[in-house]
Every structure is written in structure tokens, then in C-alpha cells.
Design a protein around this motif. Sequence first.
Motif, PDB file in Angstrom:
ATOM      1  N   ASP A 104      42.847  37.290  45.854  1.00  0.00           N
ATOM      2  CA  ASP A 104      44.052  37.790  45.208  1.00  0.00           C
ATOM      3  C   ASP A 104      44.412  39.143  45.809  1.00  0.00           C
ATOM      4  O   ASP A 104      43.669  39.684  46.656  1.00  0.00           O
ATOM      5  CB  ASP A 104      43.806  37.906  43.696  1.00  0.00           C
ATOM      6  N   GLN A 105      45.553  39.689  45.397  1.00  0.00           N
ATOM      7  CA  GLN A 105      45.946  41.038  45.779  1.00  0.00           C
ATOM      8  C   GLN A 105      46.488  41.731  44.548  1.00  0.00           C
ATOM      9  O   GLN A 105      47.378  41.203  43.867  1.00  0.00           O
ATOM     10  CB  GLN A 105      47.001  41.019  46.883  1.00  0.00           C
ATOM     11  N   ILE A 109      45.669  46.383  47.009  1.00  0.00           N
ATOM     12  CA  ILE A 109      44.253  46.100  47.243  1.00  0.00           C
ATOM     13  C   ILE A 109      44.001  44.595  47.252  1.00  0.00           C
ATOM     14  O   ILE A 109      44.177  43.925  46.224  1.00  0.00           O
ATOM     15  CB  ILE A 109      43.375  46.766  46.172  1.00  0.00           C
ATOM     16  N   PRO A 110      43.604  44.036  48.387  1.00  0.00           N
ATOM     17  CA  PRO A 110      43.203  42.626  48.416  1.00  0.00           C
ATOM     18  C   PRO A 110      41.800  42.484  47.827  1.00  0.00           C
ATOM     19  O   PRO A 110      40.880  43.210  48.207  1.00  0.00           O
ATOM     20  CB  PRO A 110      43.223  42.270  49.904  1.00  0.00           C
ATOM     21  N   VAL A 111      41.645  41.591  46.872  1.00  0.00           N
ATOM     22  CA  VAL A 111      40.368  41.456  46.173  1.00  0.00           C
ATOM     23  C   VAL A 111      39.866  40.024  46.240  1.00  0.00           C
ATOM     24  O   VAL A 111      40.643  39.075  46.408  1.00  0.00           O
ATOM     25  CB  VAL A 111      40.482  41.890  44.689  1.00  0.00           C
ATOM     26  N   PHE A 125      35.165  42.083  44.734  1.00  0.00           N
ATOM     27  CA  PHE A 125      35.033  42.833  45.981  1.00  0.00           C
ATOM     28  C   PHE A 125      36.404  43.184  46.552  1.00  0.00           C
ATOM     29  O   PHE A 125      37.378  42.448  46.391  1.00  0.00           O
ATOM     30  CB  PHE A 125      34.284  42.010  47.037  1.00  0.00           C
ATOM     31  N   ASP A 126      36.443  44.306  47.268  1.00  0.00           N
ATOM     32  CA  ASP A 126      37.576  44.667  48.111  1.00  0.00           C
ATOM     33  C   ASP A 126      37.448  43.849  49.398  1.00  0.00           C
ATOM     34  O   ASP A 126      36.395  43.856  50.045  1.00  0.00           O
ATOM     35  CB  ASP A 126      37.524  46.171  48.404  1.00  0.00           C
ATOM     36  N   VAL A 133      41.661  42.298  56.796  1.00  0.00           N
ATOM     37  CA  VAL A 133      41.640  41.737  55.447  1.00  0.00           C
ATOM     38  C   VAL A 133      41.051  40.340  55.561  1.00  0.00           C
ATOM     39  O   VAL A 133      41.612  39.468  56.227  1.00  0.00           O
ATOM     40  CB  VAL A 133      43.051  41.674  54.824  1.00  0.00           C
ATOM     41  N   LEU A 134      39.902  40.154  54.939  1.00  0.00           N
ATOM     42  CA  LEU A 134      39.214  38.864  55.007  1.00  0.00           C
ATOM     43  C   LEU A 134      39.618  37.986  53.824  1.00  0.00           C
ATOM     44  O   LEU A 134      39.990  38.481  52.763  1.00  0.00           O
ATOM     45  CB  LEU A 134      37.697  39.065  54.985  1.00  0.00           C
ATOM     46  N   SER A 135      39.559  36.691  54.025  1.00  0.00           N
ATOM     47  CA  SER A 135      39.710  35.740  52.919  1.00  0.00           C
ATOM     48  C   SER A 135      38.442  34.907  52.871  1.00  0.00           C
ATOM     49  O   SER A 135      37.878  34.554  53.913  1.00  0.00           O
ATOM     50  CB  SER A 135      40.943  34.855  53.112  1.00  0.00           C
TER      51      SER A 135
END
Length: 321
Positions: A104-105, A109-111, A125-126, A133-135
Motif C-alpha cells: 500500500d501507500q 510512504i510506500p508500506v 515495513f517501509d 520502492v520494492l513490492s
Amino acid sequence: MTRFLAFLTSLLLIAGLATANPSQWRHEWPETNFQKTSIDNWSEIMSGGPPKDGIPAIDDPKFLRAGDKGGIAGNEPVITVEIDGQTPRAYPIRYLTWHEIVNDQIGGIPVAVTFCPLCNSGITFDRRVQGKVLSFGVSGKLRHSDMVMYDRETQSWWQQAIGEGIVGQMTGVELRQLPSWMESWDQFRARNPQGLVMAEPDFNRSYGRNPYQGYDSSARPFLYNGESPPHGIPPLERVVRVGDRAWPLTRIRNEGGVREAGVAISWEKGQASALDHGTIAKGRDVGTVRVRDRQGRDVPHDVMFAFAFHAFWPNGTWMVR
């Protein structure tokens, strides 16, 4: 149920030990660099049953206002993420049980909101790492009964409980853990009536059902062959982990909370166990934990099973008084 789990565990352990070798995994993971790893003994990693992405992570989840969301019992657990300046969000465990990771974002901040049912480990986690930016997805592998995640960008493997790369390009890299906690749906919406809650994913799953019925009353963890915790603590007792310290939940509950080692840990009744009854809402009350520092700020922590803390922090400190 417990006898069946023990039997199934023994079969899967035998199978896992027989194939615990990167050469057996390369066809499924051709882009993973198995030459770079922090794993000394490959037999620690085994199949949890489903293949890569057999448990589908959720990307770009949809949300509803807390006041508009029905279908979740008040005592059901959610993972709450509250970031300054952003509307609080709740991620129901009824969904995470079947998906384990939500990418999510929140604001900028992508989380990654993660939940490993076999360890009761719920961590946020960040997703920003080394300028990328990892997925994340679910590898289908377990280590010490804990989910092994992978990132789609480098195909590296990550240990969920510690948030660290263990195989591939990202080996040794640590994800930043963000403050989040498990609480009941009632507790979240009472505090955040205008908060957001993740909507039901568009998958054919029995949301609200617990496929691990009776698990947190078992004598032994599923797919785990390590040592039991010290001090006579049952392997599946919940502990509150802050850094490399663990407080048994029974102590926190019996004492009405604790203040030590720079943190205040509170306990409040009202949250059902997600790993007890076949229907999550009918699970026994295990309560809600919050961890704050001396300034009253929420502290990153985890409420996990004791065996998992001992497996990943063998030299950790047990706060048993």
C-alpha cells in the motif's frame, strides 16, 4: 486437530529436508542469486505448501470509511497503521490470513503490511530500500515456521519476522519497521470514526474463517523443528517483542501493563485470537497491546509466538522478572 498438524508437520519436514537445496528451486526462481545468502543451513528453508504467489499478496487495496464498513465483528483483529498527517488505516486480519502481505501507500510512504499466521507476527515495513520502492509477494517458503517474502524487483528473499534479506541481491539489507499494532475493529473505529478500513479483496476466499483452527493452543508449532523457548514458556504463548527483548503476554496481562526498559506496554481486553476458533470472531479474547516510549509515541513492536522469538533472537532478553 493437534494430532493431525503434528502428522502433517512430520511429513512436510521430511519432504522439505530432502529438497532443501537451491538447485531444486532455480526453475521457479531463475532470477534469484542463490550465491549471495546469509543462510548457513539450507534445510532451515522448506516449502509451506503453496508455490510462489500461491498465497496472493494484495496490491493497491481499496478502502472504505470505518463508519460505512459492515461485515466485520467488533472483536475481530485489525492491524492499525497511523502515520502523522494521514488518515488512520485498518487492515483486517480476516483478509491478511489469506493474503499475508498488502502493498500500500500512505501519503508519500510506500508500506508493506504483513501477517504470518504461523508466528502470529504482524509487522508493517517501509518499502523504500536503497533508492528503490520494492513490492513484496509470498514465496511459499518458510524458515522457522515464519513466512519468507520476496521482492519482485530483485527476486530476493526476505524473512518477515526480522525484516531482513536472507537470499539474493538484498541479503543483509534491513527494512525499516513502522509503528503499527493489532487491535479489535471496535477499538479502531471508536478512536477513528472517520478512519479508513481495507475493503474486501476480489478473491474467492472464506474471509472471516480461520483455516488454522486451534493452532495457538497446540503443543508444537507447525513446520518447526527448532528449540523450545527457555523459562518454561510454552512455544505458542504470545510475547511482545520490542527490539531483542520479549515480554510474555501473560505477565503483561496479569500485571495490568509494564513500564521498563524505556517503554510502557499496556493491555486491554476486547480482541479475539485469529488462530483459535474456526471463525475468527468466535476466538478467545487475547486482548490488545500498545507499546509507547517515554514521550507517549508508538514504538515498533510485534506480538508473536515465543518459539519464533527464540528462533530469530536466540540471544534475546526474556523479560520474565
